[in-house]
Write an enzyme that holds these catalytic residues in place. Structure first.
Site, PDB file in Angstrom:
ATOM      1  N   HIS A 157     -15.279  45.735 -20.681  1.00  0.00           N
ATOM      2  CA  HIS A 157     -16.422  45.349 -21.531  1.00  0.00           C
ATOM      3  C   HIS A 157     -17.354  44.370 -20.807  1.00  0.00           C
ATOM      4  O   HIS A 157     -18.055  43.608 -21.453  1.00  0.00           O
ATOM      5  CB  HIS A 157     -15.952  44.716 -22.848  1.00  0.00           C
ATOM      6  CG  HIS A 157     -14.908  45.517 -23.557  1.00  0.00           C
ATOM      7  ND1 HIS A 157     -15.203  46.467 -24.518  1.00  0.00           N
ATOM      8  CD2 HIS A 157     -13.558  45.530 -23.428  1.00  0.00           C
ATOM      9  CE1 HIS A 157     -14.086  47.016 -24.961  1.00  0.00           C
ATOM     10  NE2 HIS A 157     -13.062  46.468 -24.304  1.00  0.00           N
ATOM     11  N   SER A 279     -40.359  41.203  -3.022  1.00  0.00           N
ATOM     12  CA  SER A 279     -41.368  41.261  -4.070  1.00  0.00           C
ATOM     13  C   SER A 279     -42.722  40.956  -3.462  1.00  0.00           C
ATOM     14  O   SER A 279     -42.840  40.111  -2.573  1.00  0.00           O
ATOM     15  CB  SER A 279     -41.033  40.234  -5.150  1.00  0.00           C
ATOM     16  OG  SER A 279     -42.196  39.915  -5.896  1.00  0.00           O
ATOM     17  N   LYS A 285     -37.753  36.571  -3.578  1.00  0.00           N
ATOM     18  CA  LYS A 285     -36.945  37.675  -4.076  1.00  0.00           C
ATOM     19  C   LYS A 285     -36.342  38.550  -2.980  1.00  0.00           C
ATOM     20  O   LYS A 285     -36.976  38.844  -1.975  1.00  0.00           O
ATOM     21  CB  LYS A 285     -37.776  38.588  -5.002  1.00  0.00           C
ATOM     22  CG  LYS A 285     -38.173  37.973  -6.313  1.00  0.00           C
ATOM     23  CD  LYS A 285     -36.992  37.645  -7.233  1.00  0.00           C
ATOM     24  CE  LYS A 285     -36.247  38.857  -7.735  1.00  0.00           C
ATOM     25  NZ  LYS A 285     -37.002  39.613  -8.723  1.00  0.00           N
ATOM     26  N   GLU A 292     -30.555  50.284  -7.041  1.00  0.00           N
ATOM     27  CA  GLU A 292     -31.323  50.698  -8.223  1.00  0.00           C
ATOM     28  C   GLU A 292     -31.774  52.146  -8.095  1.00  0.00           C
ATOM     29  O   GLU A 292     -31.798  52.899  -9.077  1.00  0.00           O
ATOM     30  CB  GLU A 292     -32.517  49.769  -8.421  1.00  0.00           C
ATOM     31  CG  GLU A 292     -32.062  48.384  -8.867  1.00  0.00           C
ATOM     32  CD  GLU A 292     -33.155  47.331  -8.753  1.00  0.00           C
ATOM     33  OE1 GLU A 292     -33.099  46.369  -9.507  1.00  0.00           O
ATOM     34  OE2 GLU A 292     -34.051  47.469  -7.906  1.00  0.00           O
TER      35      GLU A 292
END
Ligand code: ARG
Length: 461
Positions: A157, A279, A285, A292
């Site tokens: 979970h 970024s 970043k 992804e």
């Protein structure tokens, strides 16, 4: 020169929009290698059946090899009327060898031809994906060997559950990708049935011995038993797309773990710069774009499977032009997965696990089950032990301390015969070492599994 394969009965030309809509050469040109191999085998069968001379056969084969070379070298020049790969190859063959080319299509239809091409293509595609999967497994295995005893939290979970080792986590994915490779093997087994010689749908009447074709096309184990099924079946493409989709789902799960683990909040791994991007606005970043994209592109792998199933579901026997729609989903899934697997393998190989951050994320509550097990070893029935430990955990929340800092009186309140020794269970390494059932996370077991995988995968590499 008009080189349509079917113009005879038509009085009027095809409309320009219809031609654009109908033509598949812009994507099915990828089948050139399979198409030419099939044609070479077919030429041999025609000769054996006495339908062409040995000389004609030789001319055809040499011409076909020239066409293959043109495609392979990127020198093939497409012409307006090249409706599909079959038309294009035959047109070019005729230009190269002359009228002998007019006999190649004897007894054959594009229906059995394209089914053969697709099977050959699928067999090669499965082999390619299997190799990339193996490379990913080996990258995971290297990490597992290096981190067989590196402690980290295991989750259910997405809540901290019990301590495990990072190596154990790596090997979970090795198992998954092994099943994907096995599924590829299963799919290929069914793809190795040769449709060539089924004709348009009913078989051929020119005395061609189909069994001999499987000798020329050695990717095939047997010939199809029903000519109708032979030309209308695309199960093998659907199966492969399913395996690709599931493989994409498995990549997506690996990616999701690594997106989480590479975040500052977890910090369990650092991805190499080569598999991250920055970024345009926020200078600090470093984003896990490789992961992804693996997660995101699994969507098209699933979509391509659904596309093909939808195309097939309402088709009457036998061949229908709808079936031309089997190609783009297959090619897209193959390309997506091909590159994705290579990115995944390289990102896993270069990622830097952070054992200190993993260890820092372990908390005493993750040993609550170990505590219950300790009570069980003292003869307390598990259900009661679970309740007692639950009450202790509640006390830690009330007192805002970890289990190991809870005073002995608290322990004795739930189990009077406990003494100081109970604090001995608060050792994450020992907890993990105790999980030594086969397949468990104990480093000893993880190393055994590493050795097993090393032997198994090295054999195939
Ligand atoms: N381009 C076609 C396909 O991919 C080849 C088969 C054409 N057959 C036909 N009867 N029109 O399905």
């Amino acid at each position: 020169m008009e080189h349509k394969l079917w113009g005879g009965r038509f009085a009027a030309p095809t409309s320009e929009t219809m031609r654009l809509y109908n033509d598949s050469f812009r994507f099915d040109g990828r089948l050139f290698d399979a198409d030419i191999s099939g044609s070479i085998a077919w030429a041999g069968a025609l000769e054996e059946a006495g339908l062409i001379s040995a000389e004609e056969c030789e001319t055809l084969i040499q011409g076909l090899e020239l066409v293959r070379r043109e495609f392979a070298d990127g020198n093939f020049v497409a012409l307006e009327g090249d409706e599909d790969i079959h038309t294009a190859v035959e047109r070019r063959l005729r230009e190269l060898v002359g009228d002998a080319a007019l006999k190649l299509h004897t007894g054959r239809s594009r229906n059995d031809q394209v089914a053969t091409d697709m099977r050959l293509f699928c067999i090669a595609a499965a082999r390619q994906i299997s190799e990339h999967l193996l490379a990913l497994q080996l990258a995971l295995l290297d990490q597992a060997e290096a981190h067989a005893a590196t402690l980290m939290p295991g989750y259910t979970h997405l809540q901290r559950a019990q301590p495990i080792t990072f190596g154990h986590w790596c090997l979970a994915y090795v198992e998954m990708y092994e099943r994907d490779r096995q599924r590829l093997g299963d799919a290929v087994r069914r793809a190795r049935i040769l449709p060539l010689g089924a004709g348009a749908l009913a078989g051929n009447s020119l005395g061609i011995e189909r069994e001999r074709l499987t000798e020329a096309l050695d990717e095939f184990d047997a010939v199809s038993g029903n000519s109708l099924d032979a030309v209308s079946d695309r199960d093998f493409v659907a199966e492969l797309l399913f395996v690709f989709a599931l493989c994409g789902v498995h990549l997506s799960r690996l990616a999701e773990d690594l997106v989480l683990y590479s975040s500052s909040e977890f910090g369990f791994v650092e991805l190499d710069d080569a598999y991250s991007t920055g970024s345009s606005l926020m200078p600090q970043k470093k984003n896990p774009d490789s992961m992804e994209l693996l997660r995101g592109k699994s969507g098209r792998l699933i979509g391509n499977l659904v596309t093909l199933l939808t195309v097939l579901k309402g088709l009457p026997m036998t061949y229908n032009k709808d079936m031309q729609e089997d190609k783009e989903p297959l090619f897209d899934s193959l390309d997506t997965l091909n590159l994705g697997l290579q990115v995944a393998a390289a990102a896993v190989a270069t990622m830097m696990p952070q054992p200190a951050r993993m260890a820092a994320a372990l908390d005493d509550a993750m040993l609550a089950t170990d505590l219950a097990d300790a009570l069980v070893r003292r003869g307390v029935p598990f259900r009661e032990a679970h309740g007692k430990v639950g009450r202790l955990v509640r006390r830690t929340l009330e007192l805002r301390v970890g289990l190991r800092h809870l005073p002995l009186e608290e322990y004795q309140a739930v189990q009077p015969d406990l003494d100081e020794n109970i604090y001995g269970i608060y050792d994450f390494a020992q907890s993990v070492a105790r999980k030594d059932s086969s397949g468990g996370t104990a480093p000893e077991r993880v190393r055994e599994q590493c050795a097993r995988w090393r032997e198994l995968l090295d054999e195939e590499g």
